[in-house]
Design a protein around this motif. Sequence first.
Motif, PDB file in Angstrom:
ATOM      1  N   TRP A   1       0.855  -1.199   0.000  1.00 47.24           N
ATOM      2  CA  TRP A   1       0.000   0.000   0.000  1.00 47.24           C
ATOM      3  C   TRP A   1       0.883   1.238   0.000  1.00 47.24           C
ATOM      4  O   TRP A   1       1.900   1.312   0.692  1.00 47.24           O
ATOM      5  CB  TRP A   1      -0.895   0.017   1.226  1.00 47.24           C
ATOM      6  CG  TRP A   1      -1.845   1.192   1.234  1.00 47.24           C
ATOM      7  CD1 TRP A   1      -3.072   1.274   0.662  1.00 47.24           C
ATOM      8  CD2 TRP A   1      -1.616   2.473   1.862  1.00 47.24           C
ATOM      9  NE1 TRP A   1      -3.635   2.503   0.866  1.00 47.24           N
ATOM     10  CE2 TRP A   1      -2.764   3.267   1.605  1.00 47.24           C
ATOM     11  CE3 TRP A   1      -0.559   3.021   2.584  1.00 47.24           C
ATOM     12  CZ2 TRP A   1      -2.877   4.576   2.059  1.00 47.24           C
ATOM     13  CZ3 TRP A   1      -0.677   4.328   3.038  1.00 47.24           C
ATOM     14  CH2 TRP A   1      -1.824   5.095   2.779  1.00 47.24           C
ATOM     15  N   ARG A   2       0.474   2.243  -0.794  1.00 42.15           N
ATOM     16  CA  ARG A   2       1.190   3.519  -0.832  1.00 42.15           C
ATOM     17  C   ARG A   2       0.180   4.644  -0.691  1.00 42.15           C
ATOM     18  O   ARG A   2      -0.914   4.586  -1.269  1.00 42.15           O
ATOM     19  CB  ARG A   2       1.946   3.686  -2.148  1.00 42.15           C
ATOM     20  CG  ARG A   2       3.091   2.683  -2.318  1.00 42.15           C
ATOM     21  CD  ARG A   2       3.797   2.896  -3.628  1.00 42.15           C
ATOM     22  NE  ARG A   2       4.891   1.946  -3.827  1.00 42.15           N
ATOM     23  CZ  ARG A   2       5.633   1.882  -4.916  1.00 42.15           C
ATOM     24  NH1 ARG A   2       5.417   2.714  -5.921  1.00 42.15           N
ATOM     25  NH2 ARG A   2       6.601   0.995  -5.014  1.00 42.15           N
ATOM     26  N   ALA A   3       0.570   5.658   0.073  1.00 43.38           N
ATOM     27  CA  ALA A   3      -0.332   6.783   0.276  1.00 43.38           C
ATOM     28  C   ALA A   3      -0.605   7.518  -1.023  1.00 43.38           C
ATOM     29  O   ALA A   3      -1.694   8.036  -1.249  1.00 43.38           O
ATOM     30  CB  ALA A   3       0.258   7.750   1.317  1.00 43.38           C
ATOM     31  N   ASP A   4       0.366   7.578  -1.925  1.00 44.83           N
ATOM     32  CA  ASP A   4       0.204   8.275  -3.199  1.00 44.83           C
ATOM     33  C   ASP A   4       0.898   7.454  -4.278  1.00 44.83           C
ATOM     34  O   ASP A   4       2.076   7.644  -4.556  1.00 44.83           O
ATOM     35  CB  ASP A   4       0.805   9.687  -3.117  1.00 44.83           C
ATOM     36  CG  ASP A   4       0.532  10.479  -4.405  1.00 44.83           C
ATOM     37  OD1 ASP A   4      -0.175   9.946  -5.280  1.00 44.83           O
ATOM     38  OD2 ASP A   4       1.035  11.612  -4.515  1.00 44.83           O
ATOM     39  N   PRO A   5       0.191   6.493  -4.914  1.00 41.03           N
ATOM     40  CA  PRO A   5       0.833   5.618  -5.892  1.00 41.03           C
ATOM     41  C   PRO A   5       1.408   6.360  -7.081  1.00 41.03           C
ATOM     42  O   PRO A   5       2.350   5.894  -7.717  1.00 41.03           O
ATOM     43  CB  PRO A   5      -0.316   4.691  -6.331  1.00 41.03           C
ATOM     44  CG  PRO A   5      -1.326   4.780  -5.237  1.00 41.03           C
ATOM     45  CD  PRO A   5      -1.213   6.160  -4.698  1.00 41.03           C
ATOM     46  N   SER A   6       0.851   7.537  -7.390  1.00 31.67           N
ATOM     47  CA  SER A   6       1.323   8.261  -8.571  1.00 31.67           C
ATOM     48  C   SER A   6       2.547   9.117  -8.293  1.00 31.67           C
ATOM     49  O   SER A   6       3.147   9.673  -9.196  1.00 31.67           O
ATOM     50  CB  SER A   6       0.197   9.163  -9.104  1.00 31.67           C
ATOM     51  OG  SER A   6      -0.144  10.137  -8.138  1.00 31.67           O
ATOM     52  N   ARG A   7       2.931   9.228  -7.006  1.00 28.99           N
ATOM     53  CA  ARG A   7       4.038  10.111  -6.636  1.00 28.99           C
ATOM     54  C   ARG A   7       5.378   9.506  -7.086  1.00 28.99           C
ATOM     55  O   ARG A   7       5.616   8.312  -6.957  1.00 28.99           O
ATOM     56  CB  ARG A   7       4.046  10.314  -5.109  1.00 28.99           C
ATOM     57  CG  ARG A   7       5.107  11.311  -4.635  1.00 28.99           C
ATOM     58  CD  ARG A   7       5.028  11.459  -3.129  1.00 28.99           C
ATOM     59  NE  ARG A   7       6.079  12.311  -2.622  1.00 28.99           N
ATOM     60  CZ  ARG A   7       5.991  13.615  -2.500  1.00 28.99           C
ATOM     61  NH1 ARG A   7       4.903  14.224  -2.907  1.00 28.99           N
ATOM     62  NH2 ARG A   7       6.985  14.325  -2.010  1.00 28.99           N
ATOM     63  N   SER A   8       6.245  10.350  -7.586  1.00 31.20           N
ATOM     64  CA  SER A   8       7.590   9.897  -7.957  1.00 31.20           C
ATOM     65  C   SER A   8       8.376   9.568  -6.708  1.00 31.20           C
ATOM     66  O   SER A   8       8.442  10.341  -5.756  1.00 31.20           O
ATOM     67  CB  SER A   8       8.313  11.004  -8.738  1.00 31.20           C
ATOM     68  OG  SER A   8       9.648  10.631  -8.994  1.00 31.20           O
ATOM     69  N   ARG A   9       8.986   8.372  -6.676  1.00 32.26           N
ATOM     70  CA  ARG A   9       9.695   7.916  -5.485  1.00 32.26           C
ATOM     71  C   ARG A   9      11.160   7.681  -5.825  1.00 32.26           C
ATOM     72  O   ARG A   9      11.502   6.876  -6.681  1.00 32.26           O
ATOM     73  CB  ARG A   9       9.075   6.609  -4.969  1.00 32.26           C
ATOM     74  CG  ARG A   9       7.643   6.755  -4.514  1.00 32.26           C
ATOM     75  CD  ARG A   9       7.036   5.385  -4.218  1.00 32.26           C
ATOM     76  NE  ARG A   9       7.741   4.700  -3.148  1.00 32.26           N
ATOM     77  CZ  ARG A   9       7.408   4.750  -1.881  1.00 32.26           C
ATOM     78  NH1 ARG A   9       6.379   5.477  -1.503  1.00 32.26           N
ATOM     79  NH2 ARG A   9       8.092   4.080  -0.970  1.00 32.26           N
ATOM     80  N   LEU A  10      12.053   8.409  -5.150  1.00 24.82           N
ATOM     81  CA  LEU A  10      13.489   8.238  -5.387  1.00 24.82           C
ATOM     82  C   LEU A  10      13.975   6.917  -4.820  1.00 24.82           C
ATOM     83  O   LEU A  10      14.937   6.329  -5.307  1.00 24.82           O
ATOM     84  CB  LEU A  10      14.268   9.389  -4.737  1.00 24.82           C
ATOM     85  CG  LEU A  10      14.015  10.778  -5.352  1.00 24.82           C
ATOM     86  CD1 LEU A  10      14.818  11.807  -4.585  1.00 24.82           C
ATOM     87  CD2 LEU A  10      14.361  10.800  -6.832  1.00 24.82           C
ATOM     88  N   THR A  11      13.277   6.423  -3.777  1.00 26.83           N
ATOM     89  CA  THR A  11      13.745   5.186  -3.151  1.00 26.83           C
ATOM     90  C   THR A  11      13.294   3.953  -3.910  1.00 26.83           C
ATOM     91  O   THR A  11      13.826   2.874  -3.705  1.00 26.83           O
ATOM     92  CB  THR A  11      13.219   5.097  -1.712  1.00 26.83           C
ATOM     93  OG1 THR A  11      11.795   5.171  -1.748  1.00 26.83           O
ATOM     94  CG2 THR A  11      13.758   6.217  -0.866  1.00 26.83           C
ATOM     95  N   GLY A  12      12.272   4.099  -4.777  1.00 22.86           N
ATOM     96  CA  GLY A  12      11.812   2.952  -5.546  1.00 22.86           C
ATOM     97  C   GLY A  12      11.383   1.802  -4.681  1.00 22.86           C
ATOM     98  O   GLY A  12      11.727   0.664  -4.946  1.00 22.86           O
ATOM     99  N   GLY A  13      10.646   2.054  -3.607  1.00 22.12           N
ATOM    100  CA  GLY A  13      10.265   1.027  -2.662  1.00 22.12           C
ATOM    101  C   GLY A  13       9.303   0.014  -3.245  1.00 22.12           C
ATOM    102  O   GLY A  13       8.660   0.233  -4.265  1.00 22.12           O
ATOM    103  N   SER A  14       9.190  -1.119  -2.528  1.00 22.54           N
ATOM    104  CA  SER A  14       8.317  -2.208  -2.976  1.00 22.54           C
ATOM    105  C   SER A  14       6.929  -2.146  -2.356  1.00 22.54           C
ATOM    106  O   SER A  14       6.053  -2.906  -2.739  1.00 22.54           O
ATOM    107  CB  SER A  14       8.964  -3.548  -2.607  1.00 22.54           C
ATOM    108  OG  SER A  14       9.078  -3.670  -1.193  1.00 22.54           O
ATOM    109  N   GLY A  15       6.723  -1.264  -1.388  1.00 25.04           N
ATOM    110  CA  GLY A  15       5.455  -1.232  -0.676  1.00 25.04           C
ATOM    111  C   GLY A  15       5.408  -2.202   0.484  1.00 25.04           C
ATOM    112  O   GLY A  15       4.359  -2.386   1.100  1.00 25.04           O
ATOM    113  N   LEU A  16       6.544  -2.837   0.795  1.00 22.88           N
ATOM    114  CA  LEU A  16       6.612  -3.811   1.890  1.00 22.88           C
ATOM    115  C   LEU A  16       7.443  -3.309   3.066  1.00 22.88           C
ATOM    116  O   LEU A  16       7.497  -3.968   4.102  1.00 22.88           O
ATOM    117  CB  LEU A  16       7.214  -5.127   1.388  1.00 22.88           C
ATOM    118  CG  LEU A  16       6.430  -5.879   0.308  1.00 22.88           C
ATOM    119  CD1 LEU A  16       7.261  -7.049  -0.222  1.00 22.88           C
ATOM    120  CD2 LEU A  16       5.110  -6.380   0.869  1.00 22.88           C
ATOM    121  N   GLY A  17       8.083  -2.169   2.905  1.00 27.78           N
ATOM    122  CA  GLY A  17       9.035  -1.706   3.918  1.00 27.78           C
ATOM    123  C   GLY A  17       8.419  -1.519   5.289  1.00 27.78           C
ATOM    124  O   GLY A  17       8.932  -2.027   6.293  1.00 27.78           O
TER     125      GLY A  17
END
Length: 534
Positions: free
Chosen positions: A442-458
């Motif tokens: 789950w991500r609060a803002d799926p469309s947001r550009s993420r520099l960390t490139g997370g998996s959503g599992l952190g």
Amino acid sequence: MHSSLRARTAAFAVLLALVVAVVFTVVSMMLVRNTLLDQVSNQARSDFSNQVVQAQYSLESADASENERYQQLVASVASSMQQDGAANLVGVYLWSRSTSGNAIVPISTEPTFAPLISDEMRSSVAGSTDGSVFYQPVSLTVDADTAGPPGAVLGTILEFGPVGDLELFALFSFATQQESLGRIQLNLAFVCLALSAVMGVLVWMVMHSIVRPIKRVAATAETLASGDLDARVVEDRRDEIGTLQHSFNEMASSLKQKIDELEDIGVRQRQFVSDVSHELRTPITTMRMACDLLDTRRDGFDPPTRRTVELLSDQVGRFQTMLIDLLEISRYDAGYASLDLVDTDVREPIGMAVEQVAEIAAAKQVTISMVLPNVAVIVRLDSRRVIRIVRNLLNNAIDFSSDDRPIEVRLAANRHAVVISVRDYGVGMTDEQVGHVFDRFWRADPSRSRLTGGSGLGLSIALSDAWLHNGDLRVRSRPGEGTWFLLILPRDPKDGPVPDADLPMDFAGDGMRTVGGFGVSDNGMFELMRQEAR
């Protein structure tokens, strides 16, 4: 609850029975009273009419020639009527209508009740010319303060030629009938109370026979809800309750079957993720080695090829990180995760986590401010997992932080636990988003550009790591105010979770406020040092 239901139903039945009984009693008593009054009134009329005939005959057959003999004759007639009359005859009263010298003196066999003969009654009798019998109900009251039994006054005319017509009145008492009516009322009241009590007992017994099996079904439902999927109800009825018992058992069996199917599917899914993750480790490692080789020679490539190598290296790195996270999740799901506990200065894993995200923070021009005690804080922990927790919290803060305010990392400690605080002043989250922050993928803002490139599992892995330490990971967030995480770790995980009252600091309520303070607690004194990393 069930006893209350029985009591309410029984009370309602008793009240309803009382209401019905009272209405029935009132109606019955009105009918009985009217019938009884009609009977005694008719009987009094009949008795009075017979006495009138007899008195008239006595007067006509008498041989009297003097006024004194007339008086004696009338008195004898009144006395005979009193003696020969009905048992409820109270008194006989005679008045002469003549105004001549032959008028007789009024005669009364019971002078006490003479005033009950009203002037209206006397006027009616006096104005009669056809010998009609007049009837007037009265109350045999001696004084104004005491109500007497009911009665009736009957009056008519007697013809007595020598002295003129005589006004004849007779007073009858209905005291015996009133006593009978009172006994009937008392008996009916007793019957009403007994009927209500019997009705309440019967309703209580019926409700008990209904509620008891329902109570057993409710108890079995609670057992089923607690996790015992084999709990069943004994089917010992063939009525609607039996249908309920059978339906409950069918529902429990179907529920157990569905849960077993879902658990089997879940096991297969976890096994699939674990197997795929393990199978992908070898090709990913090979791809990583190839990318590293290409990366060492990228200066000799033309610009488009060099850019392709950079993108390939980034995506392979992201893929490798996701694979590591999936493997970690599969270990938790399979129950294989364990701690490698070592006595460690908790400041060291915090500092290492900050160093690992320093380049990402610098790329985004985000400042990380550390405020840590200047004395060692020894905690028994798994450094690798604590570093990963703090790193995931920092990565999340960097993604959503504000450019003008730093990310704050602080430490609070006492002899029971340590609390690591990570706070940013970025966009923040709504209450609904906070409720999903630890959900997988789950991500609060799926469309947001993420520099960390997370998996959503952190954050899900971070929460699992905290629980593995018998600790907790708590979060507060407000839109426009940022997000605040508190990582709670006991000094020794083997001692179990630390009660909230023994924590060095914690959130106060639902807002962005805390209780307690940062630093090492020692009689209220705190020793801090400040570091900043860019």
